[in-house]
Design a protein around this motif. Structure first.
Motif, mmCIF file in Angstrom:
data_model
loop_
_atom_site.group_PDB
_atom_site.id
_atom_site.type_symbol
_atom_site.label_atom_id
_atom_site.label_comp_id
_atom_site.label_asym_id
_atom_site.label_seq_id
_atom_site.Cartn_x
_atom_site.Cartn_y
_atom_site.Cartn_z
ATOM 1 N N LEU A 158 -4.748 -9.854 -7.265
ATOM 2 C CA LEU A 158 -3.737 -10.712 -6.657
ATOM 3 C C LEU A 158 -4.047 -11.545 -5.413
ATOM 4 O O LEU A 158 -3.261 -12.389 -5.004
ATOM 5 C CB LEU A 158 -2.456 -10.000 -6.301
ATOM 6 C CG LEU A 158 -1.687 -9.232 -7.895
ATOM 7 C CD1 LEU A 158 -0.745 -8.392 -7.185
ATOM 8 C CD2 LEU A 158 -1.351 -10.295 -8.771
ATOM 9 N N LEU A 159 -5.331 -10.942 -4.899
ATOM 10 C CA LEU A 159 -5.812 -11.524 -3.638
ATOM 11 C C LEU A 159 -6.098 -13.169 -4.079
ATOM 12 O O LEU A 159 -6.823 -13.437 -4.978
ATOM 13 C CB LEU A 159 -6.976 -11.181 -3.230
ATOM 14 C CG LEU A 159 -6.769 -9.419 -2.444
ATOM 15 C CD1 LEU A 159 -8.275 -8.835 -2.482
ATOM 16 C CD2 LEU A 159 -6.153 -9.529 -1.563
ATOM 17 N N TYR B 153 -4.242 0.346 -10.534
ATOM 18 C CA TYR B 153 -3.688 0.092 -9.723
ATOM 19 C C TYR B 153 -4.217 -0.875 -8.680
ATOM 20 O O TYR B 153 -3.936 -2.051 -7.941
ATOM 21 C CB TYR B 153 -2.752 1.076 -9.039
ATOM 22 C CG TYR B 153 -1.912 0.707 -7.681
ATOM 23 C CD1 TYR B 153 -0.709 -0.070 -7.643
ATOM 24 C CD2 TYR B 153 -2.328 0.777 -6.140
ATOM 25 C CE1 TYR B 153 -0.089 -0.433 -6.650
ATOM 26 C CE2 TYR B 153 -1.470 0.324 -5.108
ATOM 27 C CZ TYR B 153 -0.383 -0.257 -5.456
ATOM 28 O OH TYR B 153 0.065 -0.635 -4.407
ATOM 29 N N VAL B 154 -5.252 -0.216 -8.024
ATOM 30 C CA VAL B 154 -6.084 -0.934 -7.019
ATOM 31 C C VAL B 154 -6.818 -2.215 -7.596
ATOM 32 O O VAL B 154 -6.731 -3.251 -6.878
ATOM 33 C CB VAL B 154 -7.291 -0.258 -6.473
ATOM 34 C CG1 VAL B 154 -8.147 -1.066 -5.599
ATOM 35 C CG2 VAL B 154 -6.782 1.125 -5.696
ATOM 36 N N MET C 231 0.815 -1.349 0.109
ATOM 37 C CA MET C 231 -0.021 0.027 0.111
ATOM 38 C C MET C 231 0.759 1.325 0.010
ATOM 39 O O MET C 231 1.768 1.329 0.832
ATOM 40 C CB MET C 231 -0.974 -0.010 1.344
ATOM 41 C CG MET C 231 -1.848 1.235 1.455
ATOM 42 S SD MET C 231 -2.785 1.139 2.674
ATOM 43 C CE MET C 231 -3.982 -0.116 2.129
ATOM 44 N N ASN D 231 -5.534 -4.112 -10.077
ATOM 45 C CA ASN D 231 -4.499 -5.125 -10.049
ATOM 46 C C ASN D 231 -4.220 -5.702 -8.789
ATOM 47 O O ASN D 231 -3.901 -6.903 -8.817
ATOM 48 C CB ASN D 231 -3.240 -4.306 -10.539
ATOM 49 C CG ASN D 231 -3.472 -3.695 -11.919
ATOM 50 O OD1 ASN D 231 -4.133 -4.539 -12.928
ATOM 51 N ND2 ASN D 231 -2.549 -3.020 -12.485
ATOM 52 N N GLN D 232 -4.112 -4.793 -7.535
ATOM 53 C CA GLN D 232 -3.922 -5.466 -6.128
ATOM 54 C C GLN D 232 -5.035 -6.331 -5.851
ATOM 55 O O GLN D 232 -4.698 -7.493 -5.417
ATOM 56 C CB GLN D 232 -4.050 -4.242 -5.217
ATOM 57 C CG GLN D 232 -2.507 -3.266 -5.689
ATOM 58 C CD GLN D 232 -1.266 -4.048 -5.183
ATOM 59 O OE1 GLN D 232 -0.990 -4.799 -4.261
ATOM 60 N NE2 GLN D 232 -0.419 -4.182 -6.299
#
Length: 207
Positions: free
Chosen positions: A26-27, A19-20, A1, A22-23
C-alpha cells in the motif's frame, strides 16, 4: 501498526508476514516539488530483523534446516556436497540476524570442548561423566581467564592512552577495558544471554 503478544507457531508468523506484505504493497511514492523540479521518493522495506525461527516459518523450512539451501543438520558436515547446492534466491532477502548466530556458534565451540574426550555429538550414558568433567574444566579455565582478562584489558587501556592519548576514549571502550571484568563476574547469566535485542524481549516471557 499493531502489537500482538503470542507464541510463534508457523501459522501466526505466516499470517503476520502476509499482513506486513499487504501493508508494504500500500506504500506510495512521496512526491514533492523543489526549486521548480518534481521529485519522487519510493520506499523499499526489507524484512531483515527476524530470527532463525521466523525465517524458517516464512520459508516453510524445518527449524534446524537451512532455509537457504535446505541442508539438514546431518548433512552440514558434507562440505563438498553442500557448497554445490542451489540457494533459494528469494530467501536471501531476509538476511541474517547476528545475535543468535553469535550465541549458537559460541555454544557450538563450548559443546565441542566439553566432548573432546568422547569426540561424539550424541553422548552415550556411560560417557556423560566425561562430558561433565570437560565442562567443569572449561568453566574453571574461564574463571582463570577472567583474572587474565582484567590485566590484559588494563594493559590495552594503557596502550591506547600511550598511542592515541590525543583522542578521548569512547565510553563503551572504557566500560569494557576498565570495568569489563566486574561486569562479567557480577552478571547472573552469561553476557550473551543478557544482550537480547528489543524484539526478543517478550519472546522470553512466553518461553
Amino acid at each position: 501498526m499493531g502489537f500482538k503478544f503470542s507464541k510463534e507457531p508457523s501459522c501466526i508468523i505466516q499470517q503476520e508476514k502476509q499482513y506486513v506484505d499487504n501493508q508494504m504493497s500500500l506504500l506510495r511514492p512521496t512526491k514533492y516539488f523543489n526549486a521548480g523540479k518534481a521529485l519522487s521518493a519510493k520506499y523499499t522495506l526489507l524484512m531483515t530483523m527476524i530470527n532463525g525461527e521466523v525465517a524458517s516459518a516464512i520459508t516453510n523450512t524445518a527449524s534446524q534446516t537451512c532455509h537457504l539451501c535446505g541442508t539438514k543438520p546431518s548433512q552440514m558436515n558434507n562440505i563438498e556436497d553442500v557448497v554445490d547446492l542451489n540457494v533459494n534466491e528469494g530467501s536471501l532477502q531476509y538476511g541474517i540476524s547476528v545475535l543468535h548466530p553469535w550465541i549458537h556458534m559460541f555454544g557450538c565451540l563450548l559443546h565441542i570442548a566439553y566432548r573432546l574426550e568422547v569426540k561424539q555429538w550424541q553422548v552415550k550414558k556411560n560417557e556423560k561423566h566425561l562430558v561433565e568433567k570437560g565442562k567443569k574444566k572449561i568453566q574453571e579455565k574461564f574463571r582463570q581467564c577472567l583474572e587474565a582478562f582484567e590485566r590484559y584489558a588494563e594493559d590495552v587501556a594503557k596502550l591506547y592512552v600511550r598511542e592515541y592519548g590525543w583522542y578521548d576514549m569512547p565510553m563503551s571502550m572504557h566500560k569494557i577495558l576498565i570495568h569489563g571484568h566486574l561486569l562479567i563476574s557480577s552478571a547472573q547469566l552469561p553476557i550473551g544471554q543478557l544482550a537480547e535485542e528489543a524484539q526478543e524481549a517478550r519472546h522470553k516471557y512466553f518461553g
